[in-house]
Design a protein around this motif. Structure first.
Motif, PDB file in Angstrom:
ATOM      1  N   LYS A 352      44.053  41.799  48.838  1.00  0.00           N
ATOM      2  CA  LYS A 352      44.836  42.923  49.365  1.00  0.00           C
ATOM      3  C   LYS A 352      46.296  42.813  48.942  1.00  0.00           C
ATOM      4  CE  LYS A 352      41.688  43.498  53.286  1.00  0.00           C
ATOM      5  NZ  LYS A 352      41.551  43.499  54.745  1.00  0.00           N
ATOM      6  N   GLY A 353      47.032  41.836  49.439  1.00  0.00           N
ATOM      7  CA  GLY A 353      48.425  41.616  49.037  1.00  0.00           C
ATOM      8  C   GLY A 353      49.256  42.878  49.061  1.00  0.00           C
ATOM      9  N   THR A 354      50.062  43.047  48.031  1.00  0.00           N
ATOM     10  CA  THR A 354      50.919  44.241  47.923  1.00  0.00           C
ATOM     11  C   THR A 354      50.190  45.432  47.312  1.00  0.00           C
ATOM     12  OG1 THR A 354      51.728  43.578  45.735  1.00  0.00           O
ATOM     13  CG2 THR A 354      52.958  42.762  47.644  1.00  0.00           C
ATOM     14  N   GLY A 355      49.028  45.228  46.748  1.00  0.00           N
ATOM     15  CA  GLY A 355      48.275  46.302  46.109  1.00  0.00           C
ATOM     16  C   GLY A 355      48.620  46.497  44.646  1.00  0.00           C
ATOM     17  N   ALA A 356      49.575  45.696  44.119  1.00  0.00           N
ATOM     18  CA  ALA A 356      49.986  45.862  42.721  1.00  0.00           C
ATOM     19  C   ALA A 356      48.857  45.485  41.770  1.00  0.00           C
ATOM     20  CB  ALA A 356      51.232  45.013  42.439  1.00  0.00           C
ATOM     21  N   LEU A 357      48.123  44.398  42.072  1.00  0.00           N
ATOM     22  CA  LEU A 357      47.034  43.968  41.185  1.00  0.00           C
ATOM     23  C   LEU A 357      45.915  44.998  41.172  1.00  0.00           C
ATOM     24  CD1 LEU A 357      45.832  41.850  39.348  1.00  0.00           C
ATOM     25  CD2 LEU A 357      44.963  40.641  41.363  1.00  0.00           C
ATOM     26  N   ARG A 358      45.562  45.516  42.358  1.00  0.00           N
ATOM     27  CA  ARG A 358      44.512  46.535  42.425  1.00  0.00           C
ATOM     28  C   ARG A 358      44.920  47.793  41.644  1.00  0.00           C
ATOM     29  NH1 ARG A 358      43.611  49.380  48.029  1.00  0.00           N
ATOM     30  NH2 ARG A 358      45.536  50.340  47.285  1.00  0.00           N
ATOM     31  N   THR A 359      46.221  48.189  41.768  1.00  0.00           N
ATOM     32  CA  THR A 359      46.703  49.370  41.046  1.00  0.00           C
ATOM     33  C   THR A 359      46.559  49.177  39.537  1.00  0.00           C
ATOM     34  OG1 THR A 359      48.277  49.849  42.814  1.00  0.00           O
ATOM     35  CG2 THR A 359      48.693  50.874  40.668  1.00  0.00           C
TER      36      THR A 359
END
Length: 392
Positions: A352-359
């Motif tokens: 989840k984290g900041t969502g930067a990797l998923r984006t």
């Protein structure tokens, strides 16, 4: 008998017309009587005794009307505090009386009266000198006031000019700082672009190396993955009949696969699409298929090929801790393996984290033709930390 406090009594030449000594004594007595009655009194006289009385008596003050001996005319200027000087000898001389007569008359004046007149003359001289000095002081003061006003105006003008220059300097400094900041931002942007370009070039090299490894592995285990694969023709002297273009049908001799070019060749490299497999290949490894080759291929009986799933392949990959470009490279290699192993659905674990990797991963997935759809994980699948990918 009618005078009292608030009365004003005026005398002109009080005690005149009689013996000077008796007239002066009578004038003094009259003035004292008026003062005792509480009335104000103004008296004109030529008697030296009255002048001396005013000098010695508190509450009594001498005054005189200034007289210009040169013009023989009064100036009508009232001088308070100084007794008037008798100008009989000076006026007589001006009127033409013999100087001998005037000198003789001066010797006949009593010593006491002469001393008194001398005192008055000295006072008058001092007064005139003081008047001149006062006028000079007044002139100097007015000149100083003008100079002060001019100096203050000049100071205000220069102060305003200095403030304007300071404001201009502040604006110039702010413009210089803004320009320097813009230059720094531009340099930072260029450096960041160079860094990304270097990383992208490195990633492309790593991707190409990985794909070469996959091809080498496929060739080494060809019997397992494609047991009826036709032998690769050895044509090291092959020369393309014409330059390749986007849309040409070609065969990649390194894996003996036919496909289509998806872009124009550049620097000896071109993108090759064979089904869901899309790779960068060297132009030297490609063979241009003619219309006759395509028709011959269509007439050949189709063979059924069964692809067995490698026992070590898993339908999920953990991408946590990776940067965006690194994760996209890993996903690309993983999807190649997934396609080769016949998987229909895989899970990408990005956290989840900041969502930067998923984006970053979702941006990559949108442009991948091997993917039918993708979605966020549901409850029990990893929720927002997992992306579920459906393959074509």
């Amino acid at each position: 008998h009618e005078i009292g406090p608030g009365s004003l009594v005026l005398f002109d030449e009080l005690g005149g017309g009689t013996d000077p000594v008796e007239g002066a004594a009578l004038a003094v007595a009259v003035i004292e009587a008026v003062r005792q009655a509480g009335a104000a009194c103004v008296a004109t006289t030529h008697y030296a005794e009255l002048k001396a009385y005013a000098l010695d008596t508190p509450g009594v003050c001498n005054a005189c009307c200034e007289f210009d001996v040169d013009t023989l005319k009064p100036t009508y200027r009232l001088i308070i505090g100084a007794p008037g000087k008798s100008n009989a000898f000076a006026i007589s001389e001006k009127l033409g009386l013999s100087p001998d007569i005037i000198r003789r008359a001066q010797t006949l004046v009593s010593t006491e009266n002469k001393s008194f007149e001398n005192v008055i003359e000295k006072l008058e001289t001092s007064r005139v000198q003081m008047e001149k000095e006062r006028e000079e002081a007044k002139r100097l003061r007015e000149e100083f006031e003008r100079f002060k006003a001019d100096a203050e105006a000049e100071i205000r003008k220069k102060t305003a000019a200095a403030e304007q220059e300071a404001e201009k300097a502040r604006k110039r400094a702010a413009a210089m700082v803004a320009s320097a900041k813009a230059s720094c931002d531009f340099l930072y942007d260029q450096m960041e672009k160079m860094r990304r370009a270097q990383e992208s070039a490195k990633a492309a090299e790593e991707l190409e190396a990985a794909r070469r490894a996959v091809r080498d592995h496929l060739r080494a285990t060809g019997d397992t993955y494609d047991p009826i694969e036709e032998p690769v023709e050895e044509d090291g002297d092959y020369v393309l009949p014409r330059p390749l273009h986007k849309g040409d049908r070609v065969r990649l001799v390194t894996v003996n696969k036919e496909g289509e070019l998806t872009d124009e060749p550049k620097n000896g490299m071109v993108t090759f699409q064979a089904g869901v497999l899309r790779v960068r290949a060297r132009v030297a490894d490609l063979r241009l298929l003619t219309d006759a080759d395509v028709k011959k291929k269509e007439k050949q009986p189709k063979s059924t090929v069964t692809v067995e799933r490698s026992g070590g392949f898993r339908n999920e990959i953990d991408l946590r801790g990776m940067m965006g470009d690194e994760a996209c490279l890993a996903v690309d290699q993983y999807l190649d393996e997934a396609v080769m192993n016949g998987c229909e659905s895989v899970r990408l674990i990005h956290g989840k984290g900041t969502g930067a990797l998923r984006t970053a991963i979702w941006k990559y997935l949108r442009g991948d033709r091997r993917i039918a759809s993708f979605r966020i994980g549901r409850y029990g699948e990893g929720d927002g930390g997992v992306t579920v990918v459906e393959l074509k």
